[in-house]
Every structure is written in structure tokens, then in C-alpha cells.
Design a protein around this motif. Structure first.
Motif, mmCIF file in Angstrom:
data_model
loop_
_atom_site.group_PDB
_atom_site.id
_atom_site.type_symbol
_atom_site.label_atom_id
_atom_site.label_comp_id
_atom_site.label_asym_id
_atom_site.label_seq_id
_atom_site.Cartn_x
_atom_site.Cartn_y
_atom_site.Cartn_z
ATOM 1 N N LEU A 158 4.923 -8.515 -11.200
ATOM 2 C CA LEU A 158 5.107 -7.540 -10.137
ATOM 3 C C LEU A 158 5.166 -6.159 -10.787
ATOM 4 O O LEU A 158 5.905 -5.944 -11.747
ATOM 5 C CB LEU A 158 6.422 -7.858 -9.412
ATOM 6 N N ARG A 159 4.327 -5.228 -10.255
ATOM 7 C CA ARG A 159 4.280 -3.880 -10.801
ATOM 8 C C ARG A 159 4.836 -2.946 -9.741
ATOM 9 O O ARG A 159 4.339 -2.911 -8.611
ATOM 10 C CB ARG A 159 2.818 -3.542 -11.124
ATOM 11 N N ALA A 160 5.893 -2.233 -10.083
ATOM 12 C CA ALA A 160 6.539 -1.341 -9.115
ATOM 13 C C ALA A 160 7.227 -0.210 -9.864
ATOM 14 O O ALA A 160 7.358 -0.247 -11.090
ATOM 15 C CB ALA A 160 7.554 -2.118 -8.288
ATOM 16 N N LYS A 161 7.698 0.791 -9.098
ATOM 17 C CA LYS A 161 8.375 1.922 -9.741
ATOM 18 C C LYS A 161 9.859 1.655 -9.968
ATOM 19 O O LYS A 161 10.525 2.417 -10.673
ATOM 20 C CB LYS A 161 8.187 3.176 -8.888
ATOM 21 N N ASP A 162 10.363 0.592 -9.387
ATOM 22 C CA ASP A 162 11.794 0.278 -9.502
ATOM 23 C C ASP A 162 12.200 0.001 -10.948
ATOM 24 O O ASP A 162 11.387 -0.447 -11.745
ATOM 25 C CB ASP A 162 12.121 -0.943 -8.638
ATOM 26 N N LYS A 163 13.480 0.263 -11.238
ATOM 27 C CA LYS A 163 13.974 0.012 -12.599
ATOM 28 C C LYS A 163 14.315 -1.452 -12.803
ATOM 29 O O LYS A 163 14.345 -1.957 -13.916
ATOM 30 C CB LYS A 163 15.206 0.874 -12.878
ATOM 31 N N LYS B 167 7.862 -4.676 -19.412
ATOM 32 C CA LYS B 167 7.318 -3.473 -20.047
ATOM 33 C C LYS B 167 7.079 -2.369 -19.020
ATOM 34 O O LYS B 167 7.118 -2.606 -17.818
ATOM 35 C CB LYS B 167 6.083 -3.773 -20.873
ATOM 36 N N SER B 168 6.847 -1.165 -19.526
ATOM 37 C CA SER B 168 6.610 -0.033 -18.635
ATOM 38 C C SER B 168 5.203 0.493 -18.844
ATOM 39 O O SER B 168 4.650 0.417 -19.951
ATOM 40 C CB SER B 168 7.594 1.090 -18.957
ATOM 41 N N GLU B 169 4.629 1.036 -17.755
ATOM 42 C CA GLU B 169 3.297 1.674 -17.821
ATOM 43 C C GLU B 169 3.427 2.982 -17.069
ATOM 44 O O GLU B 169 3.360 2.997 -15.849
ATOM 45 C CB GLU B 169 2.255 0.779 -17.135
ATOM 46 N N GLY B 170 3.706 4.049 -17.748
ATOM 47 C CA GLY B 170 3.923 5.344 -17.097
ATOM 48 C C GLY B 170 5.141 5.282 -16.194
ATOM 49 O O GLY B 170 6.220 4.901 -16.639
ATOM 50 N N ASP B 171 4.928 5.615 -14.903
ATOM 51 C CA ASP B 171 6.028 5.581 -13.936
ATOM 52 C C ASP B 171 6.342 4.170 -13.461
ATOM 53 O O ASP B 171 7.314 3.951 -12.751
ATOM 54 C CB ASP B 171 5.627 6.382 -12.672
ATOM 55 N N PHE B 172 5.484 3.232 -13.810
ATOM 56 C CA PHE B 172 5.623 1.879 -13.288
ATOM 57 C C PHE B 172 6.261 0.916 -14.289
ATOM 58 O O PHE B 172 6.141 1.096 -15.490
ATOM 59 C CB PHE B 172 4.251 1.328 -12.872
ATOM 60 N N ASN B 173 6.919 -0.102 -13.733
ATOM 61 C CA ASN B 173 7.493 -1.167 -14.546
ATOM 62 C C ASN B 173 6.847 -2.491 -14.172
ATOM 63 O O ASN B 173 6.491 -2.711 -13.016
ATOM 64 C CB ASN B 173 8.993 -1.261 -14.309
ATOM 65 N N PHE C 249 0.838 -1.194 0.000
ATOM 66 C CA PHE C 249 0.000 0.000 0.000
ATOM 67 C C PHE C 249 0.882 1.256 0.000
ATOM 68 O O PHE C 249 0.682 2.180 -0.772
ATOM 69 C CB PHE C 249 -0.926 -0.032 1.220
ATOM 70 N N LEU C 250 1.896 1.252 0.871
ATOM 71 C CA LEU C 250 2.753 2.426 1.008
ATOM 72 C C LEU C 250 3.600 2.690 -0.231
ATOM 73 O O LEU C 250 3.895 3.825 -0.554
ATOM 74 C CB LEU C 250 3.685 2.259 2.221
ATOM 75 N N PHE C 251 4.032 1.635 -0.867
ATOM 76 C CA PHE C 251 4.963 1.825 -1.982
ATOM 77 C C PHE C 251 4.353 1.500 -3.340
ATOM 78 O O PHE C 251 5.059 1.362 -4.314
ATOM 79 C CB PHE C 251 6.231 1.002 -1.734
ATOM 80 N N SER C 252 3.046 1.399 -3.393
ATOM 81 C CA SER C 252 2.313 1.080 -4.622
ATOM 82 C C SER C 252 2.931 -0.065 -5.420
ATOM 83 O O SER C 252 3.283 0.076 -6.573
ATOM 84 C CB SER C 252 2.161 2.286 -5.546
ATOM 85 N N ILE C 253 3.051 -1.178 -4.732
ATOM 86 C CA ILE C 253 3.523 -2.388 -5.403
ATOM 87 C C ILE C 253 2.295 -3.249 -5.646
ATOM 88 O O ILE C 253 1.452 -3.403 -4.761
ATOM 89 C CB ILE C 253 4.526 -3.157 -4.517
ATOM 90 N N GLU C 254 2.199 -3.791 -6.841
ATOM 91 C CA GLU C 254 1.043 -4.632 -7.152
ATOM 92 C C GLU C 254 1.517 -5.992 -7.648
ATOM 93 O O GLU C 254 2.509 -6.075 -8.390
ATOM 94 C CB GLU C 254 0.208 -3.945 -8.245
#
Ligand SMILES: [Zn+2]
Length: 267
Positions: A31-36, A49-55, A10-15
Motif C-alpha cells: 500500500l502506497r500512501a502519504k500516511d506515516k 520504505k519511503s518514496e518522496g512524500d509517499f510511504n 483517486f482523491l487521496f493518491s493511495i495505490e
């Protein structure tokens, strides 16, 4: 899933797709996260693949793993995912002893081929060849599933790490997704065998082929006919053994098809 994992996500928007309390052995998930990149068994895996700010990262636990741990270097979090306990069906085969016990030459050959394959699974290609989703390389009857235990003359052998799709000899076999052919040759157990590297540690393999229409180093498109169904190597009848590795983990190819369906539904 533990409260801590839910809170972290929830805190780090990981899905996680699919989101589950525990995953099947060898199950593929996204796993969907902002990490590279994410770290799996000390190795960095790039996104598919990337989706906006997310990978989006494609990850899987190994068939024999009890837990899968994934480190997100930028989020600075470790996700620990539980693997469900699963009893796999047992298959028993009885063959004349001389067909089961390998000669020293055959054993040497089989071991060398295993080492060559292990070196392939350990290599993580940073280039992604992926275009979308994976397809079933041939239609037929799946008679032998991922993870099933094998006994030969009452002695337990290595478990089945792919699926066996039975159909007529000579039926065309397609590349499941775009990728580069990293192995096309004859092996003791797999017979005429093809391995495709899709990038980011994802490999699909195609065994017991009658014919092979591609060469090592060739980039193949999704759906390209790469060979035909046969019974070469150790096979009792014509079928395609379709296998999958994800960052070295022995993973279930059926779950690879399913995870992309779930992803499409979410979008
Ligand atoms: Zn098989």
C-alpha cells in the motif's frame, strides 16, 4: 474493487500493488500512501520504505479472513479489501495412531511453543531491517503449498501455513532478507526452527532444519546461510518449511516474492 474505494484512492493518491478486485487468502500486497503509518487490527504498522512524500506499507490478509480492513489515520480513510473465495487442495495422511495422538507431555510442550510463537507474531518491531526484496531461502521442489488442508487419519488438522521446499538433506538455507533472529531452537512440530524478524510486523520462519548456524539476537544479512535442510520435528522427509507472518496474519511467502517483483517493474 468498489467505486467508493477507487474514488477514495483517486482523491487521496493511495495505490495498491498489485491492484485487484479481490486478493487471495494470505496474499501480500503493498500500500502506497502519504500516511506515516497504517492501522491494521488496531495496531500501527510503519512503512517498509519511503518514496518522496509517499510511504510503502507491506500488508496481508490472514488465511481465514474474508475482508481486510486498513485504516489510514492521516488520510482518515478505511480501505476495505475483499478476499477472493479459494478452494484449497486437500491432503490426506495416514499414520499409526500412536504417532498422531500426542502424549500429555508432548501436547503441553507443543502448546507452550505455540504460545511463545504467538507472542512473537503479536510483537511489531518498529525498526525495519529491510534492504530491498525477499529471496527464496533454498531452491527445490515445492510439494505442499500455502493454505492446503490437512487430514490426518481422516481428521481435519490445521491448514498448511507455509510452503514445503523439498531438496537434499544438508542443503544450505539462506535468510530471505535482512533481519534479527528472534527464535533459534528445537520445537516439537518444527524441529530445529529459526524465526527472523524483519521489522514492521514481518517475520519469516524456517523449520525442520538439520543444523542451525545462528543464535537469537543475531542480525543476519539477506542471503546469509542460517542453517541446512533437514527432517527434524514432524517431517516425513528432508524439506524446508518456509513460513511468513505479516502483522500476525498467516501469509503466503510466495506472494511476498511476487509483490516485490511487481514493485520493481513499476519503478
Ligand atoms: Zn510445511
Amino acid at each position: 474493487m468498489s467505486k467508493l474505494v477507487v474514488l477514495t484512492m483517486f482523491l487521496f493518491s493511495i495505490e495498491l500493488i498489485p491492484e485487484k478486485k479481490c486478493y487471495d487468502p494470505g496474499e501480500v500486497f503493498i500500500l502506497r500512501a502519504k500516511d506515516k503509518n497504517v492501522i491494521l487490527k488496531d495496531r500501527a504498522i510503519g512503512p517498509i520504505k519511503s518514496e518522496g512524500d509517499f510511504n510503502l506499507f507491506l500488508v496481508a490478509g490472514d488465511l481465514f479472513e474474508k475482508k481486510t480492513s486498513i485504516y489510514l489515520p492521516e488520510t482518515r480513510k478505511t480501505l476495505i479489501l475483499n478476499i477472493c473465495k479459494k478452494e484449497f487442495p486437500v491432503r490426506k495422511y495416514y499414520f499409526p495412531k500412536e504417532l498422531v495422538d500426542l502424549s500429555p507431555e508432548d501436547l503441553k510442550r507443543a502448546n507452550e511453543e505455540k504460545e511463545r510463537f504467538d507472542r512473537i507474531w503479536e510483537t511489531i518491531n518498529e525498526k525495519s531491517y529491510l534492504e530491498g526484496s525477499f529471496l527464496l531461502p533454498v531452491t527445490g521442489i515445492i510439494k505442499f503449498n500455502f493454505g492446503e488442508r490437512r487430514f490426518m487419519n481422516d481428521e481435519e488438522r490445521s491448514p498448511h501455513t507455509g510452503i514445503d521446499i523439498h531438496t537434499d538433506e544438508g542443503t544450505p538455507v539462506m535468510a530471505s532478507e535482512r533481519g534479527i533472529v528472534v527464535f533459534a531452537g528445537n520445537t516439537f512440530f518444527g524441529g530445529n526452527s529459526i524465526v527472523i524478524d524483519h521489522g514492521m510486523g514481518i517475520y519469516t520462519m524456517y523449520f525442520h532444519l538439520k543444523e542451525m548456524f545462528v543464535k537469537e539476537g543475531e542480525v543476519v544479512e539477506r542471503g546469509k546461510i542460517i542453517g541446512s535442510v533437514g527432517k527434524t520435528g514432524r517431517a516425513t522427509g528432508p524439506h524446508l518449511h518456509w513460513g511468513l507472518r505479516v502483522a500476525g496474519a498467516r501469509a503466503d511467502p510466495i506472494s511476498l516474492l511476487e509483490v516485490f517483483k511487481k514493485l520493481e517493474k513499476k519503478r
